[in-house]
Design a protein around this motif. Sequence first.
Motif, PDB file in Angstrom:
ATOM      1  N   UNK A 105      -0.043   5.310  -8.755  1.00  0.00           N
ATOM      2  CA  UNK A 105       1.400   4.723  -8.091  1.00  0.00           C
ATOM      3  C   UNK A 105       0.943   4.511  -6.660  1.00  0.00           C
ATOM      4  N   UNK A 106       0.187   5.397  -5.865  1.00  0.00           N
ATOM      5  CA  UNK A 106       0.007   4.918  -4.632  1.00  0.00           C
ATOM      6  C   UNK A 106      -0.745   3.764  -4.539  1.00  0.00           C
ATOM      7  N   UNK A 107      -1.997   3.595  -5.241  1.00  0.00           N
ATOM      8  CA  UNK A 107      -2.629   2.407  -5.128  1.00  0.00           C
ATOM      9  C   UNK A 107      -1.607   1.158  -5.212  1.00  0.00           C
ATOM     10  N   UNK A 109       1.469   1.096  -4.444  1.00  0.00           N
ATOM     11  CA  UNK A 109       2.551   0.669  -3.508  1.00  0.00           C
ATOM     12  C   UNK A 109       2.654  -0.350  -2.667  1.00  0.00           C
ATOM     13  N   UNK A 110       1.621  -0.827  -2.180  1.00  0.00           N
ATOM     14  CA  UNK A 110       1.231  -1.935  -1.299  1.00  0.00           C
ATOM     15  C   UNK A 110       0.324  -3.084  -1.827  1.00  0.00           C
ATOM     16  N   UNK A 140       9.110   2.376  -5.419  1.00  0.00           N
ATOM     17  CA  UNK A 140       8.957   1.973  -3.601  1.00  0.00           C
ATOM     18  C   UNK A 140      10.086   0.889  -3.548  1.00  0.00           C
ATOM     19  N   UNK A 141      11.004   1.307  -2.440  1.00  0.00           N
ATOM     20  CA  UNK A 141      11.908   0.187  -2.274  1.00  0.00           C
ATOM     21  C   UNK A 141      11.666  -0.293  -0.961  1.00  0.00           C
ATOM     22  N   UNK A 142      10.457  -0.474  -0.333  1.00  0.00           N
ATOM     23  CA  UNK A 142      10.290  -1.120   0.759  1.00  0.00           C
ATOM     24  C   UNK A 142       9.547  -2.289   0.797  1.00  0.00           C
ATOM     25  N   UNK A 143       9.420  -3.050   2.106  1.00  0.00           N
ATOM     26  CA  UNK A 143       8.569  -4.037   1.976  1.00  0.00           C
ATOM     27  C   UNK A 143       7.228  -3.535   1.974  1.00  0.00           C
ATOM     28  N   UNK A 145       3.066  -4.123   2.887  1.00  0.00           N
ATOM     29  CA  UNK A 145       2.458  -4.388   3.731  1.00  0.00           C
ATOM     30  C   UNK A 145       1.718  -5.688   3.671  1.00  0.00           C
ATOM     31  N   UNK A 164      -7.478  -2.416  -1.893  1.00  0.00           N
ATOM     32  CA  UNK A 164      -7.254  -0.975  -1.975  1.00  0.00           C
ATOM     33  C   UNK A 164      -8.040  -0.112  -1.062  1.00  0.00           C
ATOM     34  N   UNK A 189      -2.152   3.233   6.748  1.00  0.00           N
ATOM     35  CA  UNK A 189      -1.891   2.028   5.598  1.00  0.00           C
ATOM     36  C   UNK A 189      -2.177   0.700   6.238  1.00  0.00           C
ATOM     37  N   UNK A 190      -2.547   0.661   7.703  1.00  0.00           N
ATOM     38  CA  UNK A 190      -2.752  -0.615   8.109  1.00  0.00           C
ATOM     39  C   UNK A 190      -4.206  -0.693   8.394  1.00  0.00           C
TER      40      UNK A 190
END
Lengths: 369, 450
Positions: A105-107, A109-110, A140-143, A145, A164, A189-190
């Motif tokens: 799930x984490x992988x 996300x973005x 995950x409900x956000x924009x 990256x 990743x 995460x950036x």
Amino acid sequence: MSEQPLFKVTIDNITIEVPAGTTILQAARKIGGEVAPPAMCYYSKLQGSGGKCRTCLVEVSKGSEKDPRPMPKLVASCRTTVMDGMEVKNITSPKVQDARAGVVEFLLLNHPLDCPICDQAGECHLQDLSYEHGKEGTRFEFQKRTFHKVDLGDKIQLHMTRCILCYRCVFTADQLTKEREHGVLDRGDHAQIATFIQKNLQNDFIGNVIDVCPVGALTDKTFRFKNRVWFTKPVDAHRNCSNPDCCGEVQLWMRGDEVFRVTARKDEWGEIKEASNGKTGWICNECRFEKKDVKDWVIEGPTKVNRHSVISQGHYVGVTKPNETFSAVMKGRDPKLLMDIHSVSEVNKPNIELSLLDRPAHSTDFNQS
Amino acid sequence: MGVKLLLEKAHVENIRLYDVYRREGGYRSVEKALKTMSPDAIVEEVKKSGLRGRGGAGFPAGMKWSFIAKPEGVPRHLVCNADESEPGTFKDRYLMEFIPHLLIEGLIVSSYALGSNDTYIYIRGEYAWIVDILEQAITEAKNNGWLGKNILGSGFDCNIHVQRGAGAYICGEETALIESLEGKRGNPRIKPPFPAVKGVWDRPTVVNNVETLSAVVPIINMGGEEYAKIGVGRSTGTKLISACGNINKPGVYEIDMTISVEEFIYSDEYCGGIANGKRLKACIPGGSSVPILPANLLLKTAKGETRYMNYESLSDGGFATGSMMGSGGFIVLDEDQCVVKNTYTLARFYRHESCGQCSPCREGTGWMEKILHNIECGKGKMTDIDLLWDIQRKIEGNTICPLGDAAAWPVAAAIRHFRDEFEWHVLHPEEAQKRNYGLAHYADPIHVPV
């Protein structure tokens, strides 16, 4: 190697003996199948890789024969060496399954999940991983990256949005080429893979970063959008490469007589295979990008692809199509429901395990013995 | 007045200067150690003292020292971790700024004990002016024969180098610190191998906090057994607490770990009570990464006993009803503080400081921050609270270094103890923008099961 002691290690109740110094992941790969934890960042051919993606986490329920205490946390199997008498739980541990689902799930996300337009689709490790361990939908409900696409030289494109951050390409460039021109900038995460101030990657072996990339972040610009991998047919081939470090043994991805793409040969774990001369099968940029003509190569024959792979869809090898039509077999009856009767039928010998075949079952499979 | 060992002389005028420090009894421990003791005897003395690492984890320092590998012909290194970046912790800064020679003295003795000829102080980039103070102290020590070749005729050579970091929180983690010290990207290494076997340039290395190394000086001066008599149980010696937040007297205090939390907050000798006559709502007792506790659980344990300022008592009850001593960053929140906002601020910090190496921490910290931002801005949903809990659970313990845990614990504890405040934010988004939840029941006496 004979003086090295053999350690007994039990993974998911399967015991195997491996030399000291083997990692849990390598031991599990020896057993094979589902027991081997997935690995997104570990690459056995690259030193120092692994430990980062956390998909290969396993539970050590018994440390060793001498010290039977379990390890308090889940450990990264790619970087933990086995001890004698160690007991490891991978698919038998709900804790591991839970943590792995979390990591997937984490992988994701973005990750843009733009598989329909991604060249890696079909041979993407992240795709496989999320099919096997991921959930439908996202929480995950956000924009997400995003980054701009960057050309690293004229042959490789970097699409950081899909990355990743497994660091495999960094290790590859570090260990294969004379000078490393790219690395990781920023943090968290950036963080991004980048050449500082958009330098070109120009190195004889830099093309290998495309092969090691588990996702579609680094793609071959000579192949981008030309075809889908499952429409092309992998063929083993070789040539006498003038570069002494290049093994010259490759896979050609062909459609008809046209060579769409050249990659290094990969093993069942998605890693570069050893070449026939014992070297790791890295290939040079000339072989990869320039030689796109069948005449340049000595064809060895079609690559054996696991039949579960999406790449093998549509082109089984050595299979004859049955002549009878379906309605002829059914003698005009029109069934409402079709079901697999192999497991219950006495006629078809249920002791023959169809899943072991790497091709469709054939009458010869039932007639033997 | 409690016992003072580290800050005893901190307020003597010009103690920063070598002459004053020496006149006040400085460098006695180096004389004693190098002239009368063997390196192993010093390690033994530190073991006897029961000194625990002051950087946060509280691992016994003597034990750590005895783990160092001693292969033939390979140099060993001592590294002083002065990358104090934990929000709420500023004790090392105080020590280095006001009494730098204490650290240098401790470093010389510890280097002798560990056989480190080149000792490094890795200091965070933001402490730019302290670098000058330390450099000056090192020069003075060198000029007076306490550093360099053949110190005091013992045959032991030692040099101390100050290395500035670039201001990354993650470089306070010992393996990331080592990477950064080597000039690489500050990513934590995967353990094992531990630094005691393969540290700086693959040589055996011990990394200790500034306060730990400074505490070696009184241990050598008074003897380990004498030092162990101060304090209580396994919390021996004195501890620096940097108190901040809504208190009357923020600052660095040296305590001997026998006083109660209540005394520490309310007595005039220490924090002097809550500022502006307000009431205590919550407290983060050991720096931003340890679990937050509501007032009732802070002053009394779940069993109804008084909570003391020491390692054992603060962690009494585990994470369910306790917290941790951590690095001693004591952050006090009064009744007008919003725990949701506080948690959001911390989550933002950890998102910004995550090194991005392993996926749970890289992605999870950003996700938690975004959700907390939504809740704080009145856009949260009830399911977000459970989602936060699930995310922190999947980060904790699954990362390479403890930063993942440090990011997960504050969120977990805030939800565990202040769930109704989160729910209030979700249910009354507009009201939550105008006023704070207030003290509510967080200071009510807890029900003690008989």
